[in-house]
Structure formats: structure tokens, C-alpha cells
Design an enzyme around this catalytic site. Structure first.
Site, PDB file in Angstrom:
ATOM      1  N   GLU A  29     -35.821  -7.297 -11.275  1.00 26.98           N
ATOM      2  CA  GLU A  29     -36.498  -6.168 -11.927  1.00 26.98           C
ATOM      3  C   GLU A  29     -37.938  -6.521 -12.291  1.00 26.98           C
ATOM      4  OE1 GLU A  29     -35.176  -3.441 -11.607  1.00 26.98           O
ATOM      5  OE2 GLU A  29     -33.094  -4.006 -11.255  1.00 26.98           O
TER       6      GLU A  29
ATOM      7  N   ASP B  41     -35.609  -8.676  -4.332  1.00 27.91           N
ATOM      8  CA  ASP B  41     -34.523  -9.651  -4.160  1.00 27.91           C
ATOM      9  C   ASP B  41     -35.076 -11.048  -3.933  1.00 27.91           C
ATOM     10  OD1 ASP B  41     -32.388  -7.954  -4.516  1.00 27.91           O
ATOM     11  OD2 ASP B  41     -31.963  -7.691  -2.383  1.00 27.91           O
TER      12      ASP B  41
END
Length: 637
Positions: free
Chosen positions: A486, A549
Site C-alpha cells: 500500500e 507487489d
């Protein structure tokens, strides 16, 4: 895990998840099972049980919002009353739409039309202004299509014909249930589908929409007024906002620049049919069980789920859909521990420090860009567990009981009106950066680019993401990587276009931006075209999540390596465990077309191949399928 270590060299995801993949069963009322949905299902069972106890008084209701939620749930769950009313609530609304015979007959007060939840071939909403993120702006967007993406309308799309046939037969049968003859219903649906297809050339695909900064197209209100001579968009927007805006953000200008030719006297019957079909679909879950059964067919065909959800689950979903943060707050206060909250907050601050060190030591960013990136990082808002308060609007959602003459549909329409008014009154007011946009019982997390905040609801702080019983390395491979994922969104191909205040702002040097775009294109190429399901991965559609990711796992690995009990295998294996997934074929195809996230298996496998540490731990050599040449390994953050 498969005990055959050679499988780790061939398919790491299969090596970690082999036994689970062989034994896990997709619930019959869902198209997928994975770590996220499994936890969601467990929370759902827990809360459904509690809500039943609330309904009969076994659990006390200590807030007026929770009392309103239970009052609404009782009404939703009153199936006898639904069967008694039948389709009467829908017929009244359809008759109103049918009363218009030309464009000039459309109600002059479209403001009330919108607030009354009638459909229109466009949407109006209020959200933070991308270039002045502390203030709410108003946006104008196209209508949703019947099929999930413009790519589904291509003549060679393998699912187009079957899905449209299912949709057509479903809607025809639903309209027959409202009292239409078979011929009348068939004509309405045929005309509606013609109108729907006429919109396709002017609507962006999911891939085109993946760069959400392209939605920022400010237009003068005078320009918006000229989009259609009969449908006064300027008057409608001013009426909803209760003031006249100077400009409107048009998310897809091409659609509205062709709006006049899409809706004419000649196409009015098609538009009218489209309105009837959309109104019928919107109420599909709120009438009789027979109506709901028919109305579920298209979604089942689209997702591949074997059966529709039970009426019991539907009642729960409907009630919590309107009171999501109320029930989320209940969940967090009763089932979430402060110790976990503090531990995760500590991990977040640790991840931020790791990120800051990586930015400071970055070899390709110039100092001016580094300084701005670190400033953005240090301005990042952090929300864990649950919000300090829920929005005030929930106190206004008061159910009108059956005894007082309130039906389910009437209450839903009243709620919709209140929620819409609450949204529109935000226009030109200041954004509350502390307000959550996800309830605490959701197994998920998010980064908000206009607020520059990261949010981790209570529900995701469970195994395999996070657990006191897991080792520190396992937790870094789970929630640690999610946290850094995030944070990485603040610096992905979309987030990097926004500054520390959430304003869309070009804060990169030309040289740094060029290098970043080169790395972004390498990430696109790494995923693009990989065969999966009945299609292939779209690297452009999924690039923002793939960048996040990569940054997430990289930072989690570095943080874990600072621990005295670091265990690299535990970290990588829990990373792969988090992404375990089984899905119906149709659902896999759907996600390939519309989801900005890549397939879970590839999220597990592709990212670990970018790390030398993974190659060393599992003795991955050139002849192994999991091997990736060092020059092809991508490291952005």
C-alpha cells in the site's frame, strides 16, 4: 506444502499451496475461494450469528446507529411481506418511466429523478478534486454497460454471445413477471440492448481506465450544458449541488461529446427501454424469491458460481450494505485486539523507515525528486483497525417500520435519497482525511492517492496475513508485504503523479520520470501476454498492482532481514500462501478483462523470481523453470 522441494524450482506457488489447492472447495454460491474470501466467509458467519441475536434481543444495541441497522434488517428479512407485495413496488416505477413518450416529456426536474434512484445514461458524483485534493469536486461519468467491459463486445469474444443471450432471456422473463406480454418484454429488452451497444464505441475499456488520472478533464459548466439540447446537464448538476459550479470534471469526454447523437428522437424508444431494463435490474434482489431467482442468472453466468446466495445471506448483505461502517465498528470493538493494532502500527512505521532508507540510497533518483518522495512518505496518513468515528450520515438512516406504513423498497429509496444528498452537499467543502472508505470488517487494505493515506481494516489482521502465533518472518511475508504494497501505491505509475497533499502534480525531474517510465514498461513486459485461464494477462491493466507487489515484497524482505530470527523461507512461503486461490473458469476470464490485479498465482510466482535471495534459498539454477536471469529481474522501489 508439497514435500517435494524440486517443485519449488518449477512452480513455487504450487509447492507452497499444493495440498490446499487439492482439497479446498469453492463455495457453491461464490465464484472463488482464496485467503481473502475465506476470512470474509468466517467473519460473515460470525456477524450473521450476532445479527440474529441482535434481532431477538440477545445482544444489546448500545448505539442508535446499531438500532437503526437492526430495524432495517428486520424489514429486509420479512420475506412474507415481500411475497405479499409482489412486484407492485417495481411496477409503479416502471409505469412512471413508461409515461414519457418523447425526449421533451422527460421530467423537467431531473434532480428529483436522480434523488429518487431512477436510472440515467450517465452518473454524477462528488469526490476529492485531483488538483485540489483538500476540496470536493463534481464529476460526470458514462453509464455502465450490460457486459463487464468494452472488450466483451468484440465479435470474436468467446463469451459475448452466451452472456448476451443469458441477459436477454433473463430480462425478458423479469419483465413478464411484472405483467408484460412475452412480445412486449422481448421488444423492450431488444431495444435496450441496442441502446447499450450504441454506447460502446465511446466508453473506455478497463485497460484505458487503469490510468485513472485520465479521468481528470475539467470542463466549464457552459460546455457541459452544450452536451445535449434536451437533457439539461447544467441544470441537473446545479440542482443536485444546490449551487452552480464553475466547472465539472468529465471522466470520459468522448462519451459526452457524442451524447447528442446517442440520444435523439429516433433513439428515444431504445433509451426508454434501457431505463426500464436498468430499473428492473436495480430492484431484482428486493422483491419476491421467484423474481430474485430469475434476476440472478446473468451474474451466475458471468461469475461461474453454481447457485445464488441464500435469502439469509442476501438479507445480511442488504442490511450491512447500507450500514457497513456501523457493523464494521461493531466487529472491531468486539473482536479486534489493541495489542494487534499496536504491533501492526509498529510494523508500518518500520516499513516507512525502510522505504525512506531505500529512497535516500536510491541510485537513479536526483536529490530534488528524492526529497519530494521522502516528504510524501513522511506526510502519509496511517489508519489501522477502525476509525475513531463513523460518518454522521448513519445517524440519519432511520427505518420506517411496516407498522408505520414503510415498505422495504420505500426505505431503500429513502436511504438512497439521504445518501445522495449527503454526497452532493460535500461539493466545494473540505475533505476529511480521517474518514474511512472501507468498513473495519472488510478483509482488505487500500491507499487513497488524493488523501495520501493507507488504511488497514481490523479484519485483515488475521492469519495468514498476520497472527501472533506466526513467526515474525511469516508476518512480514503476509501483512508486512501488504503494508509495503500500500505504501508502494504512493509511488506506482498512478500514485507517483500525486504529491504529498494528494494533488495531481508533476514533481519529478524529466530525467527521473523517463527512468521510472522505463522501469514501468519493463514491469508491463514482464507480465504482458502470459497465458492464463482462457486468455492472457494484460500487463498494462495490471502494472500499478504489480509495481506495488514488487515494492511491497522487497521492503518486507529487507525489514525481516533486520530481525534476529529472520527466516527467508518462512517469508517467501507465507507470501505465496497469501495468494492461494481457486476460481471458476468464467470468473478467471472476467478478472483477466477487468481487474487491475494480476492472477494470484502469478502475483506469487513472478515477484519472487525478481529476488536473488529467493534463488539462493531454494537453489534455483538456470535450468529451473522458476529461474530468472539477473538482467531481467526488476527492482523499482
Amino acid at each position: 506444502m508439497d514435500k517435494n522441494s524440486n517443485l519449488a524450482k518449477k512452480d513455487f506457488y504450487e509447492y507452497v499451496n499444493n495440498e490446499w489447492l487439492e482439497t479446498a472447495k469453492i463455495p457453491s454460491d461464490k465464484p472463488v475461494i482464496n485467503s481473502f474470501t475465506f476470512l470474509n466467509d468466517e467473519i460473515e458467519k460470525l456477524l450473521m450469528s450476532d445479527v440474529k441475536k441482535m434481532k431477538i434481543g440477545e445482544i444489546s444495541l448500545d448505539t442508535k446507529e446499531l438500532q437503526s441497522f437492526v430495524d432495517f434488517y428486520r424489514l429486509v428479512a420479512d420475506t412474507d411481506e415481500r411475497e405479499k407485495l409482489g412486484v407492485i413496488p417495481l411496477k409503479k416505477r416502471l409505469e412512471y418511466i413508461e409515461s414519457f413518450n418523447s425526449l421533451s416529456d422527460l421530467p423537467k426536474d431531473l434532480t428529483d429523478w436522480v434523488l429518487s434512484s431512477y436510472p440515467l445514461p450517465f452518473g454524477i458524483y462528488v469526490a476529492p478534486d485531483m488538483k485540489q485534493a483538500d476540496t470536493y469536486a463534481v464529476s460526470l461519468s458514462p453509464a455502465p454497460l450490460f457486459l463487464p467491459d468494452t472488450t466483451y463486445y468484440a465479435e470474436d469474444h468467446p463469451n459475448k454471445k452466451d452472456l448476451l443471450n443469458t441477459f436477454e432471456s433473463m430480462m425478458t422473463e423479469l419483465l413478464v413477471l411484472t405483467g408484460k406480454s412475452e412480445r412486449e418484454a422481448s421488444n423492450i429488452v431488444s431495444n435496450a440492448m441496442a441502446f447499450d451497444e450504441s454506447l460502446v464505441p465511446f466508453i473506455r475499456s478497463s485497460e484505458e481506465s487503469a490510468d485513472y488520472t485520465k479521468e481528470y478533464n475539467p470542463r466549464r459548466l457552459e460546455d457541459v450544458k452544450n452536451y445535449h439540447s434536451d437533457i439539461r446537464l447544467d441544470t441537473l448538476i446545479s440542482g443536485l449541488l444546490e449551487e452552480t459550479p464553475k466547472e465539472v470534471i468529465v471522466t470520459e469526454p468522448e462519451y459526452f461529446e457524442n451524447f447528442q447523437q446517442l440520444i435523439t428522437a429516433e433513439t428515444f424508444e431504445n433509451l426508454k427501454a434501457w431505463l426500464l431494463v436498468q430499473q428492473t435490474r436495480r430492484l431484482g434482489d428486493f422483491l419476491t424469491e421467484e423474481f430474485r431467482t430469475v434476476a440472478s442468472r446473468y451474474q451466475l453466468a458471468l461469475s461461474g458460481a453454481e447457485e445464488m446466495i441464500s435469502s439469509e445471506k442476501l438479507h445480511f448483505y442488504t442490511a450491512t450494505g447500507y450500514f457497513d461502517q456501523v457493523i464494521g465498528q461493531y466487529y472491531a470493538e468486539n473482536y479486534f485486539g489493541q495489542k494487534a493494532k499496536q504491533d501492526v502500527e509498529d510494523m508500518i512505521h518500520e516499513m516507512i523507515q525502510i522505504y525512506q532508507n531505500r529512497l535516500t540510497n536510491n541510485t537513479w533518483l536526483e536529490k530534488v525528486t528524492k526529497d519530494k518522495a521522502i516528504l510524501k512518505l513522511n506526510t502519509l496518513g496511517i489508519h489501522v483497525g477502525f476509525p475513531e468515528k463513523i460518518p454522521a450520515i448513519y445517524a440519519n438512516l432511520k427505518t420506517k417500520s411496516k407498522a408505520d406504513g414503510g415498505s422495504l423498497i420505500e426505505n431503500i429509496m429513502d436511504f438512497n435519497r439521504l445518501l445522495a444528498k449527503d454526497l452532493f452537499k460535500r461539493y466545494n467543502t473540505k475533505v476529511d482525511r480521517s474518514e474511512w472508505e472501507m468498513s473495519a470488517d472488510m478483509v482488505n487494505a487500500y491507499y487513497h492517492p488524493q488523501k495520501n493515506v493507507i488504511v488497514f481494516p481490523a479484519a485483515i489482521l488475521q492469519a495468514p496475513f498476520y497472527d501472533f502465533k506466526q513467526t515474525r518472518s511469516q508476518n512480514y511475508g503476509g501483512i508486512g508485504a501488504v503494508i509495503a504494497h500500500e505504501i508502494s501505491h504512493a509511488f506506482d505509475n498512478n500514485g507517483a503523479k500525486f504529491d504529498e497533499f494528494g494533488n495531481m502534480n508533476d514533481w519529478w525531474t524529466e530525467k527521473d520520470l523517463a527512468h521510472f517510465e522505463k522501469l514501468t514498461n519493463e514491469m508491463i513486459a514482464q507480465f504482458d501476454g502470459i497465458p492464463f485461464g482462457n486468455g492472457q494477462v494484460n500487463g498494462t491493466l495490471t502494472v500499478s498492482e504489480n509495481i506495488a507487489d514488487a515494492g511491497g515484497l522487497s521492503c518486507a524482505l529487507e525489514a525481516a532481514q533486520l530481525e534476529d530470527d529472520y527466516n527467508g523461507k518462512e517469508l517467501f512461503e507465507n507470501w505465496a500462501r497469501v495468494w492461494r486461490n481457486k476460481a471458476q473458469e468464467q470468473y478467471t476470464d472476467l478478472l483477466l478483462a477487468v481487474d487491475v490485479h494480476g492472477p494470484n498465482k502469478l502475483r506469487a510466482n513472478m515477484q519472487v523470481r525478481n529476488f536473488e535471495e529467493y534463488h539462493k534459498l531454494y537453489n534455483i539454477e538456470k535450468q529451473d523453470e522458476m529461474y530468472l536471469e539477473p538482467e531481467k529481474r526488476i527492482s523499482i522501489w
